[in-house]
Write a protein that holds these residues in place. Structure first.
Motif, PDB file in Angstrom:
ATOM      1  N   HIS A   1     -10.497  49.247 -70.654  1.00  0.00           N
ATOM      2  CA  HIS A   1     -10.704  50.700 -70.618  1.00  0.00           C
ATOM      3  C   HIS A   1     -10.444  51.343 -71.981  1.00  0.00           C
ATOM      4  N   LEU A   2     -10.514  50.548 -73.039  1.00  0.00           N
ATOM      5  CA  LEU A   2     -10.214  51.033 -74.385  1.00  0.00           C
ATOM      6  C   LEU A   2     -11.124  52.198 -74.773  1.00  0.00           C
ATOM      7  N   ARG A   3     -12.407  52.058 -74.547  1.00  0.00           N
ATOM      8  CA  ARG A   3     -13.361  53.125 -74.897  1.00  0.00           C
ATOM      9  C   ARG A   3     -13.064  54.379 -74.083  1.00  0.00           C
ATOM     10  N   GLU A   4     -12.712  54.193 -72.824  1.00  0.00           N
ATOM     11  CA  GLU A   4     -12.392  55.328 -71.964  1.00  0.00           C
ATOM     12  C   GLU A   4     -11.173  56.079 -72.476  1.00  0.00           C
ATOM     13  N   GLU A   5     -10.161  55.341 -72.940  1.00  0.00           N
ATOM     14  CA  GLU A   5      -8.964  55.977 -73.497  1.00  0.00           C
ATOM     15  C   GLU A   5      -9.325  56.830 -74.713  1.00  0.00           C
ATOM     16  N   ILE A   6     -10.150  56.281 -75.584  1.00  0.00           N
ATOM     17  CA  ILE A   6     -10.538  57.007 -76.797  1.00  0.00           C
ATOM     18  C   ILE A   6     -11.361  58.242 -76.450  1.00  0.00           C
TER      19      ILE A   6
ATOM     20  N   THR B   1       5.111  53.195 -65.381  1.00  0.00           N
ATOM     21  CA  THR B   1       3.738  53.027 -64.886  1.00  0.00           C
ATOM     22  C   THR B   1       2.885  54.181 -65.390  1.00  0.00           C
ATOM     23  N   ILE B   2       1.807  53.864 -66.095  1.00  0.00           N
ATOM     24  CA  ILE B   2       0.975  54.896 -66.728  1.00  0.00           C
ATOM     25  C   ILE B   2      -0.480  54.669 -66.339  1.00  0.00           C
ATOM     26  N   GLY B   3      -1.141  55.741 -65.898  1.00  0.00           N
ATOM     27  CA  GLY B   3      -2.523  55.663 -65.462  1.00  0.00           C
ATOM     28  C   GLY B   3      -3.519  55.675 -66.606  1.00  0.00           C
ATOM     29  N   ARG B   4      -4.765  55.910 -66.267  1.00  0.00           N
ATOM     30  CA  ARG B   4      -5.856  55.856 -67.228  1.00  0.00           C
ATOM     31  C   ARG B   4      -6.004  57.188 -67.965  1.00  0.00           C
ATOM     32  N   ARG B   5      -6.606  57.088 -69.166  1.00  0.00           N
ATOM     33  CA  ARG B   5      -6.906  58.253 -70.011  1.00  0.00           C
ATOM     34  C   ARG B   5      -5.644  59.071 -70.310  1.00  0.00           C
TER      35      ARG B   5
ATOM     36  N   ASP C   1       6.517  57.396 -63.403  1.00  0.00           N
ATOM     37  CA  ASP C   1       5.214  57.047 -62.827  1.00  0.00           C
ATOM     38  C   ASP C   1       4.238  58.160 -63.200  1.00  0.00           C
ATOM     39  N   ILE C   2       3.235  57.829 -64.001  1.00  0.00           N
ATOM     40  CA  ILE C   2       2.315  58.828 -64.556  1.00  0.00           C
ATOM     41  C   ILE C   2       0.907  58.539 -64.064  1.00  0.00           C
ATOM     42  N   GLY C   3       0.238  59.564 -63.544  1.00  0.00           N
ATOM     43  CA  GLY C   3      -1.105  59.411 -63.008  1.00  0.00           C
ATOM     44  C   GLY C   3      -2.173  59.391 -64.083  1.00  0.00           C
ATOM     45  N   ASP C   4      -3.418  59.593 -63.663  1.00  0.00           N
ATOM     46  CA  ASP C   4      -4.554  59.592 -64.574  1.00  0.00           C
ATOM     47  C   ASP C   4      -4.713  60.956 -65.246  1.00  0.00           C
ATOM     48  N   ASP C   5      -5.293  60.932 -66.465  1.00  0.00           N
ATOM     49  CA  ASP C   5      -5.669  62.154 -67.198  1.00  0.00           C
ATOM     50  C   ASP C   5      -4.463  63.046 -67.492  1.00  0.00           C
TER      51      ASP C   5
END
Length: 241
Positions: free
Chosen positions: A4-9, A73-77, A93-97
């Motif tokens: 998900h590297l591109r998604e993070e960027i 725990t860390i979500g996406r983006r 615990d961290i969600g997405d975005d």
């Protein structure tokens, strides 16, 4: 780990107007470097290589100024803007975005080995210098203002400011859906402390008025009784004459 590297960027590009290209983000953003190293540390942590995980976390802290425990725990983006001074505890615990600014602490208030750090729902924004302490839950889409101190659960979509943090009524329903830089509503921001002081002054004014009414009511009968007594004395004196 890096699929998900591109998604993070792209998530960083969407939330930081200063970012000009993916290459700039990949090379120059400490928040991006911190999350990459955390992903690696978390893999080591889950595999039981706890010392290696802590060493990677320590290296990330030295390079970026951001301290993330491998157990978090860390979500996406996930995006940490500027980054310096951010601390994320072991059971966070961290969600997405989710977006954090510099100086944010997700800390614990207990020495127990269980859950002792906050849980952040999807889309939460935490402003610079804010402290979220304890095993509390910050609801989806909540906004934590700069330098706020949060020690209790926050409902979804709520903006919190102050010490201790208190909810702020949005100017319009759309405000709960819009992106708020630093998690702080712009424009005419109500001050919870000033609002509390104003309420106390109103109560004091009402009490003063009530005291004045009671004083007037207490003085009126006494005046009448005094007048009656004076009249009676004059009548007796007249009879004696």
């Amino acid at each position: 780990m890096f699929k998900h590297l591109r998604e993070e960027i792209d998530g960083i590009l969407a939330r930081d107007p200063a970012a000009r290209s993916r290459l700039e983000v990949a090379l120059c953003y400490p928040g991006f470097h911190a999350i990459l190293l955390h992903r690696l540390a978390r893999r080591c942590h889950d595999a039981g290589w706890r010392l290696s995980a802590r060493l990677i976390s320590h290296l990330a802290r030295a390079l970026t100024g951001i301290e993330i425990h491998p157990g978090a725990t860390i979500g996406r983006r996930f995006f940490i803007d500027h980054g310096m001074g951010v601390v994320i505890g072991e059971t966070a615990d961290i969600g997405d975005d989710v977006m954090l600014y510099h100086g944010v602490t997700l800390g614990g208030t207990s020495l127990e080995h269980g859950k002792r750090h906050p849980t952040l729902g999807d889309g939460v924004i935490v402003g610079a210098g804010a402290k979220i302490l304890g095993a509390i839950t910050i609801g989806t889409g909540a906004r934590i203002g700069a330098n706020a101190v949060v020690v209790a659960d926050v409902a979804p979509g709520t903006a919190m400011v102050g010490i201790p943090a208190k909810p702020v009524t949005p100017r319009s329903p759309a405000d709960t859906q819009t992106f708020l830089p630093y998690g702080t509503p712009c424009g005419d921001l109500p001050d919870p402390v000033a609002r509390a002081l104003s309420g106390l002054l109103d109560q004091m004014t009402a009490l003063q008025a009530r005291v004045a009414e009671l004083e007037d009511a207490a003085l009126t009968p006494n005046t009448s009784a005094s007048a009656s007594r004076n009249g009676g004395i004059r009548d007796v004196q007249g009879d004696m004459r």
